[in-house]
Design a protein around this motif. Sequence first.
Motif, mmCIF file in Angstrom:
data_model
loop_
_atom_site.group_PDB
_atom_site.id
_atom_site.type_symbol
_atom_site.label_atom_id
_atom_site.label_comp_id
_atom_site.label_asym_id
_atom_site.label_seq_id
_atom_site.Cartn_x
_atom_site.Cartn_y
_atom_site.Cartn_z
ATOM 1 N N GLY A 326 45.223 44.227 46.235
ATOM 2 C CA GLY A 326 44.157 45.111 46.285
ATOM 3 C C GLY A 326 44.564 45.109 48.003
ATOM 4 N N PRO A 327 43.504 46.503 47.728
ATOM 5 C CA PRO A 327 43.735 45.991 50.508
ATOM 6 C C PRO A 327 42.945 44.710 50.589
ATOM 7 C CG PRO A 327 42.734 47.978 48.935
ATOM 8 C CD PRO A 327 43.488 47.434 48.333
ATOM 9 N N ASN A 328 41.947 44.910 49.587
ATOM 10 C CA ASN A 328 40.952 43.524 50.449
ATOM 11 C C ASN A 328 42.224 41.751 50.136
ATOM 12 O OD1 ASN A 328 39.122 45.126 50.826
ATOM 13 N ND2 ASN A 328 37.941 45.044 48.809
ATOM 14 N N PHE A 329 42.949 42.633 50.064
ATOM 15 C CA PHE A 329 43.382 40.813 49.245
ATOM 16 C C PHE A 329 45.496 41.039 49.986
ATOM 17 C CE2 PHE A 329 40.277 40.935 46.460
ATOM 18 C CZ PHE A 329 40.352 39.343 46.527
ATOM 19 N N PRO A 330 45.259 41.196 51.034
ATOM 20 C CA PRO A 330 46.988 41.467 51.870
ATOM 21 C C PRO A 330 47.646 41.356 51.334
ATOM 22 C CG PRO A 330 45.402 40.921 53.782
ATOM 23 C CD PRO A 330 44.735 41.524 52.387
ATOM 24 N N PHE A 331 47.733 39.851 51.760
ATOM 25 C CA PHE A 331 48.523 38.765 51.007
ATOM 26 C C PHE A 331 48.897 38.451 49.441
ATOM 27 C CE2 PHE A 331 51.001 34.604 50.454
ATOM 28 C CZ PHE A 331 51.470 34.860 51.211
#
Length: 465
Positions: A326-331
Amino acid sequence: AESGREGISKWRMFSIGSVIGLIFGFVYLGIPTITGALLNEPIILIPLPFVDFTQDTAGILPAAAVGLAFDLGFVIVGMVLPYWAMVGSFIGLLVTLIVNPILFRAGVLTSWNPGDNLQETFYKGNIDFYFSFSIGIAISIAIAGIVSVTLKTRRDRANRLREQNPLAQTATAIPTGRGDIRAIWIFVTYLLACSLYIGVSMFLLYITDGFIHWPVVGVMFFYAFLFTPFISYMTARMEGIAGQVVTIPFVREASFILSGYSGVAVWFLPIPLHNYGQMTVFYRQCELTGTKFTSIWKSEVLLMPIILGFTLLFAHMIWQMGDIPGPNFPFAQKWWEVTAAQQSLIFSSTLGGFTEFEQAINPGFIGWGLVLGCLSFAIMGWLALPVFLIYGIVRGLNQTLPFMVIPQFFGALLGRFYFQKKFGAKKWRQMIPVIFAGFSCGMGLIAVFALGFVFLRGSVISLPF
């Protein structure tokens, strides 16, 4: 007074690294994490985790993954790691960028499409060519390691005999007060641990399949009582004699495939396959610092339940932060699919029938990797090139991740041709690990600070009125 100035200098270097880590970490990690917890979408000032140029360069470099990361940590890592290893990795990257278009036009990289991004290009290259090629490269590295270790061992033994060094007569003497335990208890502990590994694996196989696949059990006995003791003993001796280790690639994968097991459960078993010989360096460091072995074991017994409990706690809290990926975990959002697909590629080898593993395995490409790897070692060894350069280039014959290699190579050049001239090579090699430690500490503090906002946001209960 000299030691005091040295201590102040180290603290100064650590503090400088910490401040750099705090500032960069706040911009790179802090702002996206905090805004992601408070807003619907995070505010990202520096692209995370990398910028993908693969689609833009597809016309010039077809089937080549091109990207760049703006993580200052990669630059500092390039300063810390051996310079020639970074040069070798960069040469390997250049070779990949040149070879991939040639392979595409030769009809080898057939899965690639012009619209594929970096992740898709990387994975499809593995399927078409690099998975098999990397097996050959790994075998060539193992052969080169065995040959170099053997030659160095013979030279060292000849030198000791020529100098009549009494080291061979005193090497078996155990220093007093080191904290050693009797050998019988070592064997009993190892036997008990391996029995638990095998027993738990047999139980998991039984509750998964309804029966025990005895060839897999035979493989685990082979690991526990033949391969693990052998490779651990050889590694321990080679670490002490030659300062290098011997690794044999793809032992686990080959043994599971040859066992005839059908399914994927076997890949998740707690099998007794380890290389304990690598711990000899750690225990030697403890001996040199005067740390008793019993103190190490006591700390492990104390810390293990604490680490296990808090790992489960924090893993649960992180899982509650938001969707993964998700956007909170970009990698994870950009790279999880490639990681999962590569793992599934191996797991599919025991499913039976035609799978992606069957598609990826090509004996001809394995042979090419083996021949080119051994030939590269031979030529560069004959030219007396630095060892790190040789390993960097040979490993770089496989696919490399450009967004990591480019900033690391830039950091290596910056450290070599600017900072070493400014501070001196010896002093700089002493400074940069301390700076990197401080940088990592600063980044970690910012990450923890930013995660505090995420935890607070997750603890808020929204009422329906």
